[in-house]
Scaffold this motif. Structure first.
Motif, PDB file in Angstrom:
ATOM      1  N   ASN A 188      -6.568   3.091 -17.083  1.00 13.61           N
ATOM      2  CA  ASN A 188      -6.663   2.855 -17.451  1.00 13.61           C
ATOM      3  C   ASN A 188      -5.747   2.475 -19.281  1.00 13.61           C
ATOM      4  OD1 ASN A 188      -9.589   2.478 -17.420  1.00 13.61           O
ATOM      5  ND2 ASN A 188     -10.358   4.269 -18.620  1.00 13.61           N
ATOM      6  N   GLU A 189      -5.232   3.669 -19.032  1.00 18.97           N
ATOM      7  CA  GLU A 189      -3.479   3.755 -19.537  1.00 18.97           C
ATOM      8  C   GLU A 189      -2.385   3.107 -19.484  1.00 18.97           C
ATOM      9  OE1 GLU A 189      -1.159   5.086 -22.135  1.00 18.97           O
ATOM     10  OE2 GLU A 189      -3.184   5.503 -22.287  1.00 18.97           O
ATOM     11  N   TYR A 190      -2.348   2.383 -18.480  1.00 19.15           N
ATOM     12  CA  TYR A 190      -1.312   1.472 -17.704  1.00 19.15           C
ATOM     13  C   TYR A 190      -2.348  -0.210 -17.156  1.00 19.15           C
ATOM     14  CZ  TYR A 190       1.781   4.682 -16.904  1.00 19.15           C
ATOM     15  OH  TYR A 190       2.410   6.016 -17.261  1.00 19.15           O
ATOM     16  N   GLN A 191      -3.407  -0.332 -17.359  1.00 22.96           N
ATOM     17  CA  GLN A 191      -4.786  -1.264 -17.728  1.00 22.96           C
ATOM     18  C   GLN A 191      -3.617  -2.483 -18.141  1.00 22.96           C
ATOM     19  OE1 GLN A 191      -8.348  -1.212 -18.680  1.00 22.96           O
ATOM     20  NE2 GLN A 191      -9.266  -2.749 -16.944  1.00 22.96           N
ATOM     21  N   ASN A 192      -3.652  -2.657 -18.931  1.00 22.09           N
ATOM     22  CA  ASN A 192      -2.993  -3.739 -20.050  1.00 22.09           C
ATOM     23  C   ASN A 192      -1.643  -4.266 -19.700  1.00 22.09           C
ATOM     24  OD1 ASN A 192      -5.284  -3.567 -21.551  1.00 22.09           O
ATOM     25  ND2 ASN A 192      -5.224  -2.702 -23.448  1.00 22.09           N
ATOM     26  N   ILE A 193      -0.508  -3.551 -19.135  1.00 26.43           N
ATOM     27  CA  ILE A 193       0.475  -3.873 -18.992  1.00 26.43           C
ATOM     28  C   ILE A 193       0.543  -4.367 -17.642  1.00 26.43           C
ATOM     29  CG2 ILE A 193       1.269  -1.876 -18.140  1.00 26.43           C
ATOM     30  CD1 ILE A 193       3.518  -4.255 -20.217  1.00 26.43           C
ATOM     31  N   LEU A 194      -0.543  -4.067 -16.571  1.00 24.23           N
ATOM     32  CA  LEU A 194      -1.087  -4.348 -15.556  1.00 24.23           C
ATOM     33  C   LEU A 194      -1.077  -5.761 -15.272  1.00 24.23           C
ATOM     34  CD1 LEU A 194      -1.434  -1.087 -14.253  1.00 24.23           C
ATOM     35  CD2 LEU A 194       0.538  -2.534 -12.676  1.00 24.23           C
ATOM     36  N   TYR A 195      -2.432  -5.595 -16.206  1.00 30.92           N
ATOM     37  CA  TYR A 195      -3.377  -7.232 -16.475  1.00 30.92           C
ATOM     38  C   TYR A 195      -2.085  -7.840 -16.255  1.00 30.92           C
ATOM     39  CZ  TYR A 195      -6.703 -10.582 -16.824  1.00 30.92           C
ATOM     40  OH  TYR A 195      -7.111 -11.877 -17.041  1.00 30.92           O
ATOM     41  N   ILE A 247       2.756  -5.559  -7.737  1.00 31.89           N
ATOM     42  CA  ILE A 247       3.368  -6.303  -7.692  1.00 31.89           C
ATOM     43  C   ILE A 247       3.595  -6.906  -5.890  1.00 31.89           C
ATOM     44  CG2 ILE A 247       6.375  -6.810  -6.945  1.00 31.89           C
ATOM     45  CD1 ILE A 247       6.311  -4.618  -9.378  1.00 31.89           C
ATOM     46  N   ASN A 248       3.567  -5.734  -4.899  1.00 29.33           N
ATOM     47  CA  ASN A 248       2.989  -5.566  -3.631  1.00 29.33           C
ATOM     48  C   ASN A 248       1.694  -6.710  -3.461  1.00 29.33           C
ATOM     49  OD1 ASN A 248       5.797  -4.450  -2.653  1.00 29.33           O
ATOM     50  ND2 ASN A 248       4.663  -3.158  -2.343  1.00 29.33           N
ATOM     51  N   ASN A 249       1.307  -6.615  -3.743  1.00 30.04           N
ATOM     52  CA  ASN A 249      -0.558  -7.697  -3.888  1.00 30.04           C
ATOM     53  C   ASN A 249      -0.474  -8.418  -4.184  1.00 30.04           C
ATOM     54  OD1 ASN A 249      -1.965  -5.627  -2.449  1.00 30.04           O
ATOM     55  ND2 ASN A 249      -2.842  -4.715  -4.535  1.00 30.04           N
ATOM     56  N   ILE A 266      13.457  -1.693 -10.993  1.00 29.20           N
ATOM     57  CA  ILE A 266      12.911  -3.215 -10.154  1.00 29.20           C
ATOM     58  C   ILE A 266      13.168  -2.976  -9.275  1.00 29.20           C
ATOM     59  CG2 ILE A 266      12.957  -5.647 -10.656  1.00 29.20           C
ATOM     60  CD1 ILE A 266      13.361  -5.075 -13.339  1.00 29.20           C
ATOM     61  N   SER A 267      15.056  -2.671  -8.878  1.00 30.10           N
ATOM     62  CA  SER A 267      14.895  -2.486  -7.450  1.00 30.10           C
ATOM     63  C   SER A 267      14.665  -1.307  -6.233  1.00 30.10           C
ATOM     64  CB  SER A 267      17.109  -1.984  -7.375  1.00 30.10           C
ATOM     65  OG  SER A 267      16.812  -0.679  -7.496  1.00 30.10           O
ATOM     66  N   ASN A 268      14.315  -0.602  -7.107  1.00 35.69           N
ATOM     67  CA  ASN A 268      13.469   0.405  -6.396  1.00 35.69           C
ATOM     68  C   ASN A 268      12.112  -0.391  -6.506  1.00 35.69           C
ATOM     69  OD1 ASN A 268      15.124   2.955  -6.198  1.00 35.69           O
ATOM     70  ND2 ASN A 268      14.720   3.440  -8.217  1.00 35.69           N
ATOM     71  N   GLN A 269      11.385  -1.246  -6.748  1.00 31.52           N
ATOM     72  CA  GLN A 269       9.961  -1.244  -6.751  1.00 31.52           C
ATOM     73  C   GLN A 269       9.739  -2.509  -5.375  1.00 31.52           C
ATOM     74  OE1 GLN A 269       8.890  -2.816 -10.714  1.00 31.52           O
ATOM     75  NE2 GLN A 269       8.432  -0.176 -11.505  1.00 31.52           N
ATOM     76  N   ASN A 325       3.645   5.495 -13.267  1.00 33.88           N
ATOM     77  CA  ASN A 325       3.960   4.253 -13.300  1.00 33.88           C
ATOM     78  C   ASN A 325       4.608   3.058 -13.308  1.00 33.88           C
ATOM     79  OD1 ASN A 325       6.545   5.607 -14.646  1.00 33.88           O
ATOM     80  ND2 ASN A 325       6.308   4.380 -16.430  1.00 33.88           N
ATOM     81  N   SER A 326       5.815   3.559 -12.336  1.00 29.85           N
ATOM     82  CA  SER A 326       6.546   2.491 -11.328  1.00 29.85           C
ATOM     83  C   SER A 326       6.289   2.485  -9.894  1.00 29.85           C
ATOM     84  CB  SER A 326       7.881   3.750 -11.277  1.00 29.85           C
ATOM     85  OG  SER A 326       8.828   3.477 -13.060  1.00 29.85           O
TER      86      SER A 326
END
Length: 169
Positions: free
Chosen positions: A26-33, A79-81, A138-141, A71-72
């Motif tokens: 729920n904490e990361y839902q908005n930024i992920l969406y 991102i992979n999905n 980003i390079s790690n992700q 979060n990362s």
């Protein structure tokens, strides 16, 4: 989210506490969406992407070694999905240019311009300028070098500039 709270919630989720995991999501839902929407461009794909992201994250949270990097880690899963969905879309369907979804608090024109960027530039641009990740994160992700991220950001900005200039003419 405070780092101490995040670490406590991740530790609880690793022990199988679903409520802690839900609170993290729920904490990361908005930024992920919003980030997924900028990558994928339509609500149905975003919903599928985020659902799959949460399922994978729940199954794999016990493997997360650094609780403060939740979060990362969840962004990398998202991102992979999203990349998988983009690949499937290119293989199986034609994108309907006339389809538009209502987007709360977003500038539709900027999203349309982002859709014109190739994925190789769009994803780093969104992660850096919208989600606020550093080039190292980003390079790690994306499993690419930091210099590749910087190059893709530079080229992405250059492409956006061209797109914006051609649109204003």
């Amino acid at each position: 989210m405070e780092n101490d709270l995040q670490i406590r919630l991740v530790k609880k989720a690793k022990k199988g506490e679903g409520k802690a995991f839900i609170e993290l999501c729920n904490e990361y839902q908005n930024i992920l969406y919003n980030s997924a929407f900028k990558i994928l461009g339509n609500k149905e794909d975003v919903d599928d992407c985020l659902q799959e992201t949460e399922i994978i994250a729940w199954k794999r949270i016990v493997n997360l070694k650094n609780e403060s990097a939740f979060n990362s880690w969840i962004f990398k899963i998202m991102i992979n999905n999203a990349k998988d969905i983009l690949k499937k879309r290119k293989q199986h369907t034609l994108f309907d240019e006339s389809y538009h979804t209502e987007i709360p608090n977003e500038n539709i024109e900027s999203i349309e311009i982002l859709k014109c960027l190739p994925d190789i530039y769009r994803i780093p641009v969104i992660l850096h300028y919208y989600a606020g990740f550093t080039t190292k994160e980003i390079s790690n992700q994306l499993n690419i070098s930091n210099s590749s991220v910087k190059t893709r950001l530079f080229r992405g900005r250059k492409e956006l500039k061209k797109l914006l200039e051609s649109e204003s003419k």
